[in-house]
Design a protein around this motif. Structure first.
Motif, PDB file in Angstrom:
ATOM      1  N   ASP A  53      18.485 -27.398 -66.641  1.00  0.00           N
ATOM      2  CA  ASP A  53      19.094 -26.450 -67.582  1.00  0.00           C
ATOM      3  C   ASP A  53      18.440 -25.075 -67.480  1.00  0.00           C
ATOM      4  N   ASP A 145      24.289 -28.125 -78.270  1.00  0.00           N
ATOM      5  CA  ASP A 145      23.697 -27.691 -77.002  1.00  0.00           C
ATOM      6  C   ASP A 145      24.256 -28.504 -75.848  1.00  0.00           C
ATOM      7  N   THR A 149      25.974 -26.391 -72.687  1.00  0.00           N
ATOM      8  CA  THR A 149      25.227 -26.315 -71.428  1.00  0.00           C
ATOM      9  C   THR A 149      26.090 -26.612 -70.197  1.00  0.00           C
ATOM     10  N   TYR A 399      25.796 -19.652 -76.951  1.00  0.00           N
ATOM     11  CA  TYR A 399      24.625 -20.414 -76.521  1.00  0.00           C
ATOM     12  C   TYR A 399      23.384 -19.943 -77.276  1.00  0.00           C
TER      13      TYR A 399
END
Length: 654
Positions: A53, A145, A149, A399
């Motif tokens: 990530d 998240d 992602t 994000y």
């Protein structure tokens, strides 16, 4: 903290172990005992899973931070300031907070918000509502998240087609469909497992980081004065120069450290040492070089501020870099999806969610699991994000908020660990944690400013999951209280059966219940309607420990109640999947023998109806009933042979 609702009757509470030995704050996890080759393999494996990530952040972090600056990212101070802020965010947030500090707060080698919540509960020696709420909030934010992602990583990589040599904008319209196709394919293969591909994740991601470092090193020489950005002085000057806008820019700078929580969450898979070594000696230098290189490029060519990462790729190497970037984005997405499966398993075991179908995809690796419901939720959420936001720039606005929220929760939970488990003084605890909490709050409030631009999505999703978890926990507590109130104590029932013995039949009956002190509903109905009692009767309770795994020698506990009845407690860690028949094999070694083909399992299935006059609001009652009806079958969840199961039901209102 309420536990899972494994038996259809009432939730089982998580077992607390206030007197369990405290794990040493050294190098726990699973890294010990490996030779040099084994440690290198663990480091490479960690690079593939843990750092995927954060390894895709260079696609957009610098671009977004520069774009929000007063000069549009072309002024020297803007470039030096942004690179300085990114570098020191990597040092303070990732290195100091997670690698140096939080990785010491492991729960028998496991990390992550839910593991930290269980450790904090263990540290205080009792169930704390505050700790529970913090853990639920952190888990809910994690799923936000987990959806963003994959979308931002894959889209950020595929957007490289817009600057690809020879295409001249001819495929721009296909960037979104290509990204969606890759992600749909990724979700579709989850049911087959990823064990066969996972061995390539580490080497491929390692190559990606080498590419990042190489590109950065090459472009540092575009303007070596970018090395001045190593001084925090330029970051501070840049923030003051931009005023309130500088505070907004911090939200974009934070994009460079998204994925830092994976260091902690994946600790149990690789151990502390491989993750620390992989970060300090490989990943951090490569990322620092890349951001420095992006800064050097923009200093020399201000027009590159529009898309510094892809502008730094030489045309001769563009397509190989594009291919490895896409592979890295897919690997990063896979790691997040797998993490969502693991968190779901923990949440089910800890009683935050109802039973969910969890399938093993590998016969040799226990951690290889597939959760169909979560996989579908993530896929729908990712496609929704692609349709609504359409570019990585727009997604970047959404994000960060979920990650900063999770990081803030981790810092708060760490307070209970350092004060109660590590026995630090109040002064020392404040001295260490206050800077981290302050940093988390600054980044959190900066990301909150992005709510109109898209940060609303993870917050809305997190709030929805929070309502689901709270409804499940609260409804299960109400059902437990009502069950205890309306039930007969087991000892009283045994005395009644002695006075008026029923007809006896050969064989063993196992009655699953969450409360071993009261007579299970299935036992009462069996006596009432069938008017029989088996030769041997076992009151079985499955509990979840606040530890990730339970040793086999502590798996079962047998307590004789009378000549005809025994209490059997089977305990699992929150990282384990229950398997009742396998646990019964342990009982044989302790003198309690079972012939599985002459044993009947009795389950109490409750039909819950809403009540407007008691318990939760009516809408919450209906949500709880919906969750109960859609929970996985306890027969499948506990791996009980279906042909040996008898279900007896009753109706109850909540």
């Amino acid at each position: 903290m309420a536990g899972a609702d494994p038996h259809g009757e009432a939730p089982a509470s998580a077992e607390t172990q206030p007197n369990a030995p405290t794990p040493p704050p050294g190098d726990g996890g699973h890294a010990g005992g490996h030779g040099g080759a084994g440690k290198r393999a663990l480091i490479i494996g960690a690079i593939g899973v843990v750092f995927g990530d954060i390894g895709t952040s260079p696609f957009y972090a610098m671009r977004e931070a520069l774009a929000h600056s007063r000069s549009g990212g072309t002024a020297e101070l803007a470039v030096l300031g942004v690179v300085s802020l990114v570098f020191w965010a990597l040092i303070l947030v990732v290195t100091l907070k997670y690698v140096v500090f939080l990785m010491r707060a492991d729960n028998k080698g496991e990390g992550g918000t839910l593991a930290l919540m269980a450790l904090a509960q263990h540290a205080v020696g009792r169930r704390s509502a505050l700790i529970f709420i913090l853990g639920v909030c952190g888990a809910a934010l994690f799923y936000g998240d987990g959806i963003i992602t994959p979308a931002v990583s894959v889209l950020g990589a595929i957007e490289g087609l817009k600057d690809a040599p020879g295409l001249a904008g001819r495929v721009d319209a296909f960037v979104l469909p290509i990204s969606a196709g890759i992600l749909i394919g990724l979700f579709m293969i989850q049911s087959r497992g990823t064990a066969s591909m996972a061995r390539w994740f580490g080497p491929l991601t390692a190559v990606w980081f080498l590419v990042l470092g190489g590109l950065g090193l090459y472009h540092i020489f575009d303007d070596v004065s970018i090395l001045r950005a190593l001084s925090p002085h330029y970051g501070v000057m840049f923030l003051f120069d931009n005023g309130f806008l500088g505070f907004v820019i911090l939200g974009s700078v934070f994009l460079a450290v998204t994925g830092a929580e994976a260091l902690y969450a994946d600790m149990g898979h690789f151990g502390k040492a491989p993750i620390r070594q992989g970060w300090l000696f490989f990943v951090l230098p490569c990322l620092a070089l890349n951001y420095m290189g992006q800064g050097g490029l923009v200093l020399a060519h201000p027009e590159a501020a529009a898309n510094p990462f892809w502008m730094m790729v030489p045309q001769i190497a563009y397509w190989p870099v594009f291919i490895i970037a896409t592979i890295a984005a897919v690997i990063a997405s896979q790691a997040v999806i797998t993490g969502a499966f693991s968190v779901t398993q923990q949440a089910v075991q800890l009683g935050l969610l109802p039973r969910i179908s969890i399938l093993n995809t590998s016969e040799s690796q226990a951690g290889q699991i597939f959760v169909p419901a979560v996989n579908m939720m993530l896929m729908v959420g990712v496609l929704f994000l692609l349709a609504v936001f359409q570019t990585s720039s727009n997604l970047a606005a959404a994000y960060g908020i979920a990650v900063t929220g999770s990081m803030f929760v981790d810092s708060l939970l760490a307070w209970f660990v350092v004060r109660r488990l590590w026995k630090w003084s109040t002064g020392l605890s404040l001295l260490v944690l206050t800077p981290f909490l302050t940093l988390d709050l600054v980044f959190l409030t900066s990301n909150l400013l992005k709510i109109p631009q898209g940060a609303w999505f993870p917050l809305v999703m997190g709030a929805g999951l929070l309502v689901v978890m709270w409804t499940w926990v609260r409804g299960s507590q109400i059902l437990t209280a009502k069950t205890r109130k309306d039930s007969l104590p087991l000892t009283d029932l045994i005395e009644m059966l002695r006075a008026r013995p029923p007809h006896r039949v050969p064989g063993t009956a196992i009655f699953l219940t969450s409360d071993p002190e009261v007579a299970p509903v299935a036992l009462m109905h069996n006596l009432k309607h069938n008017k029989i009692l088996h030769e041997k009767n076992v009151i079985l309770t499955v509990r979840t420990s606040d530890r990730p795994r339970v040793p086999e020698d502590k798996r079962v506990q047998i307590e004789p109640v009378s000549d005809d009845f025994k209490r059997l407690t089977i305990t699992y860690g929150f990282m384990e999947q229950p398997n009742v028949p396998k646990a019964l094999g342990v009982c044989r070694r302790q003198g309690l023998k079972f012939d599985i083909m002459s044993t009947s399992f009795f389950l109490g299935r409750r039909s819950v109806v809403p009540s407007a006059t008691q318990g939760m609001p009516l809408w919450q009652d209906r949500l709880y009933i919906f969750l109960m009806r859609n929970a996985a079958n306890p027969t499948d969840f506990f791996h009980i042979p279906p042909g040996r199961v008898v279900e007896l039901g009753a109706q109850v209102s909540v």
